[in-house]
Design a protein around this motif. Structure first.
Motif, PDB file in Angstrom:
ATOM      1  N   ILE A   1      86.674  38.128  -0.159  1.00 54.73           N
ATOM      2  CA  ILE A   1      87.247  39.456   0.062  1.00 54.73           C
ATOM      3  C   ILE A   1      86.704  40.437  -0.971  1.00 54.73           C
TER       4      ILE A   1
ATOM      5  N   LYS B   1      89.626  34.244  -1.589  1.00 55.73           N
ATOM      6  CA  LYS B   1      89.804  35.592  -2.110  1.00 55.73           C
ATOM      7  C   LYS B   1      88.510  36.152  -2.698  1.00 55.73           C
TER       8      LYS B   1
ATOM      9  N   TYR C   1      94.526  39.824  11.526  1.00 56.72           N
ATOM     10  CA  TYR C   1      93.563  40.459  10.636  1.00 56.72           C
ATOM     11  C   TYR C   1      92.507  41.178  11.474  1.00 56.72           C
TER      12      TYR C   1
ATOM     13  N   TRP D   1      87.186  38.317   7.513  1.00 58.22           N
ATOM     14  CA  TRP D   1      86.896  38.186   6.089  1.00 58.22           C
ATOM     15  C   TRP D   1      88.062  38.659   5.229  1.00 58.22           C
ATOM     16  N   MET D   2      88.994  39.416   5.823  1.00 57.61           N
ATOM     17  CA  MET D   2      90.160  39.892   5.087  1.00 57.61           C
ATOM     18  C   MET D   2      91.226  38.815   4.914  1.00 57.61           C
TER      19      MET D   2
END
Length: 280
Positions: free
Chosen positions: A231, A228, A217, A221-222
């Motif tokens: 994100i 989720k 990644y 944070w992704m």
């Protein structure tokens, strides 16, 4: 009814940039503006080449964090050279280098010949140049604010890490400020904001494509493993920040042109008074 007209996007059919605002300045001569752009171009590409050369033989230690993540450390070696093309920071810095290369060339041409290839290009290329200007006066600020505001977890110990952080996360915004303050450009059209947001959305897809093809990644944070909801909040926050930065950049250009007009009016008034005194 036409769904698209060049004039709405800052490229009138009657003639592109008839006042040559992209290659002249209210405050410095065209030759000076061209030299400044050339120096910034040289620094941008020198920074990238030096960075890649250093990483090809050594390892950089980078300490990061995020609003919902504890500080963590990553090691970057020669593999980071290829991976850098997935980072928004480096894509933005590459873009600055190419923008200053193109704009310096056109400005030098205008300074010595009073004409440019830019103003004879086909309309689609002229439109792309105006969009390019809108992006490089916005994206660097997002990079700087996000890095120093949410991602940086402390001043690095290594001189290389210190220099590269200041260059790609600090001087990038200084370069953008130069392009807001010095040229005589008109305010960015409002519909350019849609393209700015579209590019930002496209980058999100590139980041997840990187995870699929290279297995990492770009930004932690992704990673859905961290939640989720985080994100979604990041995406909404960055989109809102980008809108605010576009508005600020646009009105900074409006303010610069207003100041230039005021200075011009004062100089004209002083000139008229001087002529009256001479006549007297």
């Amino acid at each position: 009814m036409k769904l698209f007209t060049y004039e709405e996007w800052g490229v009138p059919q009657s003639g592109f940039d008839t006042s040559y605002t992209f290659v002249r300045s209210h405050f410095v001569s065209p030759a000076t503006l061209a030299c400044i752009r050339a120096v910034l171009c040289l620094y941008s590409f020198t920074t990238i080449i030096t960075c890649y050369t250093w990483l090809a033989h050594k390892t950089a230690t980078i300490s990061l964090k995020d609003v919902n993540l504890d500080p963590y450390t990553i090691q970057q070696g020669n593999a980071a050279i290829g991976q850098s093309f997935s980072f928004f920071t480096y894509l933005t810095f590459w873009s600055l280098g190419f923008y200053f290369l193109i704009s310096a060339f056109h400005t030098f041409t205008y300074a010595f010949r009073r004409r440019t290839w830019l103003h004879t290009w086909p309309l689609p290329l002229q439109l792309l140049h105006t969009l390019f200007y809108s992006t490089i006066t916005c994206f660097p600020f997002l990079v700087t604010i996000v890095f120093w505001g949410t991602m940086n977890s402390g001043w690095p110990a290594g001189r290389f890490e210190q220099w590269i952080n200041l260059s790609v996360h600090g001087l990038n915004s200084v370069f953008a400020i130069v392009e807001i303050v010095l040229p005589a450009t008109q305010p960015q059209p409002w519909n350019h904001l849609s393209v700015v947001l579209l590019v930002l959305s496209g980058y999100l897809g590139l980041a997840y494509l990187t995870q699929e093809t290279q297995g990492f990644y770009v930004y932690e944070w992704m990673n859905p493993a961290h939640g989720k909801g985080g994100i979604v909040l990041h995406i909404v926050g960055y989109a809102g920040g980008m809108i605010a930065l576009f508005v600020l950049a646009r009105y900074a250009v409006v303010a610069r042109n207003a100041v230039a007009r005021r200075i011009g009016a004062v100089e004209e008034e002083m000139g008229e008074k001087g002529m009256k005194l001479d006549d007297g």
